[in-house]
Scaffold this motif. Structure first.
Motif, PDB file in Angstrom:
ATOM      1  N   GLN A   8      -7.109 -18.086  23.515  1.00  0.00           N
ATOM      2  CA  GLN A   8      -6.774 -16.745  23.029  1.00  0.00           C
ATOM      3  C   GLN A   8      -6.810 -15.723  24.161  1.00  0.00           C
ATOM      4  O   GLN A   8      -5.947 -14.850  24.252  1.00  0.00           O
ATOM      5  N   ILE A   9      -7.807 -15.849  25.024  1.00  0.00           N
ATOM      6  CA  ILE A   9      -7.888 -14.951  26.178  1.00  0.00           C
ATOM      7  C   ILE A   9      -6.653 -15.092  27.056  1.00  0.00           C
ATOM      8  O   ILE A   9      -6.016 -14.102  27.443  1.00  0.00           O
ATOM      9  N   ARG A  12      -3.485 -13.644  25.462  1.00  0.00           N
ATOM     10  CA  ARG A  12      -3.440 -12.178  25.512  1.00  0.00           C
ATOM     11  C   ARG A  12      -3.068 -11.681  26.903  1.00  0.00           C
ATOM     12  O   ARG A  12      -2.267 -10.752  27.056  1.00  0.00           O
ATOM     13  N   ILE A 199      -9.501  -8.094  26.179  1.00  0.00           N
ATOM     14  CA  ILE A 199     -10.159  -9.288  25.636  1.00  0.00           C
ATOM     15  C   ILE A 199     -11.614  -9.014  25.258  1.00  0.00           C
ATOM     16  O   ILE A 199     -12.424  -9.932  25.161  1.00  0.00           O
ATOM     17  N   CYS A 203     -14.761 -11.743  24.862  1.00  0.00           N
ATOM     18  CA  CYS A 203     -15.674 -11.849  25.998  1.00  0.00           C
ATOM     19  C   CYS A 203     -17.111 -12.058  25.515  1.00  0.00           C
ATOM     20  O   CYS A 203     -17.547 -11.446  24.544  1.00  0.00           O
TER      21      CYS A 203
END
Length: 213
Positions: A8-9, A12, A199, A203
């Protein structure tokens, strides 16, 4: 950090900047090699300012040899450690001319044997000039990888090894650009800009910093 959160990080960061590039200015692999070597303990902005006069004067190994150490110094004297860097640029140029036909070798071992070229510089050249899926770990990437818990390690080699292991192939060519830029402009060393971080919710840094008010 689990695999899904890492993906996902990366997604993005990719969506925000699908075609990331180094902020160093160059037009061929040799210019990139010189620029990255000059950027050690210096900012990309300061290196670009110097190379805007250096590269028109010499942008091949032979031309750099012809310019000589003193000639190189005149162009890069605004950069830290310029005396040593100028000498290394000339020594590396001589090796490139004598052993590699004046070309930058697309080979990690050959690159790291050049004076002033370490593993990080070699990885940047292989990635940015030749499109290799290498990950050059600098202070920004080291900080972001550890702080977010994306890829933790006690030194840059451990972080590089972890990143190469956990980053899916589709992201490998661009990931070092995303992490450098994220560390340079958002995840700052002294005071990360968590409130404006793309993010932030993914995080795993426990001591997030937000603006007052």
């Amino acid at each position: 950090m689990n695999k899904e959160k890492r993906r996902q990080i990366l997604e993005r960061l990719r969506d925000d900047n699908p075609n990331p590039e180094t902020e160093l200015e160059f037009s061929n692999p040799y210019e990139l090699l010189v620029a990255v070597a000059l950027s050690a303990q210096a900012t990309d902005v300061s290196v670009n300012k110097a190379t805007r006069t250096l590269f028109p004067a010499a942008n091949t190994p032979q031309a750099m040899l012809d310019l000589g150490v003193d000639g190189v110094k005149q162009h890069i004297k605004t950069i830290g450690l310029y005396n040593t860097k100028a000498e290394n640029v000339i020594k590396a140029a001589r090796i490139l001319v004598e052993e590699h036909g004046g070309e930058v070798p697309e080979d990690l071992d050959a690159l790291v044997r050049l004076p002033g070229v370490g593993r990080k510089t070699a990885n940047v050249v292989l990635n940015c000039a030749f499109g290799w899926p290498t990950i050059a770990v600098d202070t920004h990437i080291f900080r972001v990888s550890n702080r977010t818990k994306f890829a933790m390690g006690k030194n840059v080699d451990q972080v590089e090894e972890k990143l190469l292991k956990v980053v899916p192939a589709e992201f490998k060519v661009d990931v070092h650009h995303w992490l450098i830029l994220h560390g340079r402009y958002t995840c700052l060393a002294r005071k990360p800009r968590c409130g404006s971080c793309l993010i932030e919710d993914l995080c795993e840094f426990k001591e997030k910093v937000y603006p007052e008010g």
